[in-house]
Scaffold this motif. Structure first.
Motif, PDB file in Angstrom:
ATOM      1  N   UNK A  10       0.850  -1.200   0.000  1.00 44.47           N
ATOM      2  CA  UNK A  10       0.000   0.000   0.000  1.00 44.47           C
ATOM      3  C   UNK A  10       0.875   1.236   0.000  1.00 44.47           C
ATOM      4  N   UNK A  11       0.495   2.189  -0.814  1.00 44.98           N
ATOM      5  CA  UNK A  11       1.116   3.511  -0.827  1.00 44.98           C
ATOM      6  C   UNK A  11       0.082   4.509  -0.331  1.00 44.98           C
ATOM      7  N   UNK A  12       0.434   5.276   0.680  1.00 48.34           N
ATOM      8  CA  UNK A  12      -0.430   6.339   1.182  1.00 48.34           C
ATOM      9  C   UNK A  12       0.139   7.662   0.686  1.00 48.34           C
ATOM     10  N   UNK A  13      -0.670   8.407  -0.058  1.00 48.16           N
ATOM     11  CA  UNK A  13      -0.257   9.681  -0.638  1.00 48.16           C
ATOM     12  C   UNK A  13      -1.036  10.794   0.044  1.00 48.16           C
ATOM     13  N   UNK A  14      -0.351  11.897   0.346  1.00 48.43           N
ATOM     14  CA  UNK A  14      -1.042  13.021   0.978  1.00 48.43           C
ATOM     15  C   UNK A  14      -0.398  14.329   0.547  1.00 48.43           C
ATOM     16  N   UNK A  15      -1.217  15.327   0.298  1.00 43.78           N
ATOM     17  CA  UNK A  15      -0.700  16.658   0.029  1.00 43.78           C
ATOM     18  C   UNK A  15      -0.210  17.296   1.315  1.00 43.78           C
ATOM     19  N   UNK A  16       0.945  17.940   1.263  1.00 41.21           N
ATOM     20  CA  UNK A  16       1.498  18.518   2.485  1.00 41.21           C
ATOM     21  C   UNK A  16       0.614  19.631   3.045  1.00 41.21           C
ATOM     22  N   UNK A  17      -0.272  20.207   2.215  1.00 45.47           N
ATOM     23  CA  UNK A  17      -1.162  21.276   2.664  1.00 45.47           C
ATOM     24  C   UNK A  17      -2.600  20.772   2.898  1.00 45.47           C
ATOM     25  N   UNK A  18      -2.779  19.457   2.932  1.00 42.64           N
ATOM     26  CA  UNK A  18      -4.106  18.891   3.120  1.00 42.64           C
ATOM     27  C   UNK A  18      -4.544  19.084   4.570  1.00 42.64           C
ATOM     28  N   UNK A  19      -5.609  19.858   4.757  1.00 40.98           N
ATOM     29  CA  UNK A  19      -6.127  20.093   6.106  1.00 40.98           C
ATOM     30  C   UNK A  19      -7.307  19.184   6.445  1.00 40.98           C
ATOM     31  N   UNK A  49       3.223  21.297  -2.009  1.00 44.27           N
ATOM     32  CA  UNK A  49       2.404  22.345  -2.606  1.00 44.27           C
ATOM     33  C   UNK A  49       1.060  21.809  -3.110  1.00 44.27           C
ATOM     34  N   UNK A  50       0.512  20.827  -2.378  1.00 46.80           N
ATOM     35  CA  UNK A  50      -0.788  20.268  -2.725  1.00 46.80           C
ATOM     36  C   UNK A  50      -1.629  20.141  -1.472  1.00 46.80           C
ATOM     37  N   UNK A  51      -2.952  20.253  -1.668  1.00 44.62           N
ATOM     38  CA  UNK A  51      -3.888  20.069  -0.576  1.00 44.62           C
ATOM     39  C   UNK A  51      -4.605  18.743  -0.707  1.00 44.62           C
ATOM     40  N   UNK A  52      -5.939  18.754  -0.563  1.00 47.20           N
ATOM     41  CA  UNK A  52      -6.719  17.526  -0.489  1.00 47.20           C
ATOM     42  C   UNK A  52      -6.882  16.836  -1.839  1.00 47.20           C
ATOM     43  N   UNK A  53      -6.661  17.540  -2.940  1.00 51.49           N
ATOM     44  CA  UNK A  53      -6.779  16.938  -4.267  1.00 51.49           C
ATOM     45  C   UNK A  53      -5.406  16.894  -4.924  1.00 51.49           C
ATOM     46  N   UNK A  54      -4.493  16.165  -4.307  1.00 51.90           N
ATOM     47  CA  UNK A  54      -3.095  16.170  -4.760  1.00 51.90           C
ATOM     48  C   UNK A  54      -2.950  15.716  -6.206  1.00 51.90           C
ATOM     49  N   UNK A  55      -3.791  14.791  -6.672  1.00 50.12           N
ATOM     50  CA  UNK A  55      -3.677  14.315  -8.050  1.00 50.12           C
ATOM     51  C   UNK A  55      -3.980  15.412  -9.058  1.00 50.12           C
ATOM     52  N   UNK A  56      -4.873  16.327  -8.707  1.00 52.24           N
ATOM     53  CA  UNK A  56      -5.221  17.450  -9.572  1.00 52.24           C
ATOM     54  C   UNK A  56      -4.268  18.622  -9.399  1.00 52.24           C
TER      55      UNK A  56
END
Length: 263
Positions: A198-207, A231-238
């Motif tokens: 499993x890979x868990x991905x998260x944006x560093x700015x995801x609140x 430099x990504x929030x909750x929609x890191x893929x976008x």
């Protein structure tokens, strides 16, 4: 049956499950960036993107069963399943109910814990309001939480695209999905029992689902790892598709290497 887009690429089948309240349209950069090395499948979860909502009671398990039927329809035994936000909840339901269909999982900007009572009440408030007023109110309701501060400040085209996708979501699907997410169980035991990587991905700015929560999820999985997207929030893929694609492609390459016959 889910509606979906499938790439012409070869390699391991990879199913991308979209965030709430978007559609498979969010995966454009992933279809372009991953299809040279993977068979990319991007379904619309029920009610979204023109997919019929049906009359079943709201449940992430129902959506997971839809994905399993899609794999059956395409004669795919096992796939890597990538879920962002709500798609992550569906992926964890796949882990519970269809573990034999998984080669690996990517859980992006999502969480394993169940909703608190306050969170469930808020989901019901949103569901009720969207059925009464339509989806246009969602832009002001959730937009500030959906993207990171970098996107909000300096990526106007991405910000506008996300807002348009949110406000075009069918109200019935929005309400159904909110109630499905409100009823999901805690999934930490599911993660502890995973037998695939499993890979868990998260944006560093995801609140919404912050880095600390993502780290706890990665640490719960026997073969888990964490990727933080800057430099990504909750929609890191976008918000940062190149970095997101690179992390996912490396993960999939590792699975493909393990699956390749040796001798």
């Amino acid at each position: 049956m889910l509606m979906y887009t499938r790439s012409a690429g070869r390699g391991l089948p990879v199913v991308l499950l979209h965030a709430f309240p978007l559609s498979s349209a969010m995966w454009l950069a992933q279809r372009e960036g991953l299809s040279s090395s993977c068979e990319v499948i991007t379904p619309d979860l029920r009610g979204f993107g023109g997919t019929p909502l049906g009359d079943q009671e709201p449940s992430v398990d129902v959506m997971a069963d839809d994905v399993a039927r899609l794999l059956d329809h395409r004669e795919i035994d096992r796939a890597v399943v990538v879920g962002q936000s709500m798609g992550g909840y569906v992926t964890m339901a796949m882990c519970r109910h269809h573990p034999d269909r998984l080669l690996g999982v990517v859980l992006a900007d999502t969480k394993a814990g169940a909703d608190t009572e306050a969170a469930r009440a808020n989901r019901e408030r949103v569901a009720t309001t969207v059925l009464a007023e339509g989806s246009s109110f969602l832009g002001g309701e959730i937009m500030s939480a959906m993207v990171g501060r970098t996107t909000a400040r300096s990526r106007a085209m991405v910000f506008g695209r996300v807002r348009a996708l949110i406000e075009s979501a069918p109200p019935g699907a929005v309400a159904w999905a909110q109630r499905a997410m409100a009823g999901r169980p805690d999934s930490f035991d599911t993660l502890r029992g995973l037998t695939v990587p499993a890979l868990v991905v998260v944006g560093e700015e995801d609140e919404v689902t912050p880095v600390a929560d993502a780290r706890a999820m990665a640490e719960a999985v026997p073969d888990g790892r964490l990727a933080v997207i800057e430099r990504a929030g909750h929609l890191s893929a976008l918000e940062q598709p190149e970095a997101f694609n690179a992390a996912v492609a490396a993960f999939i390459a590792g699975i493909a290497g393990e699956a390749r016959p040796h001798g």
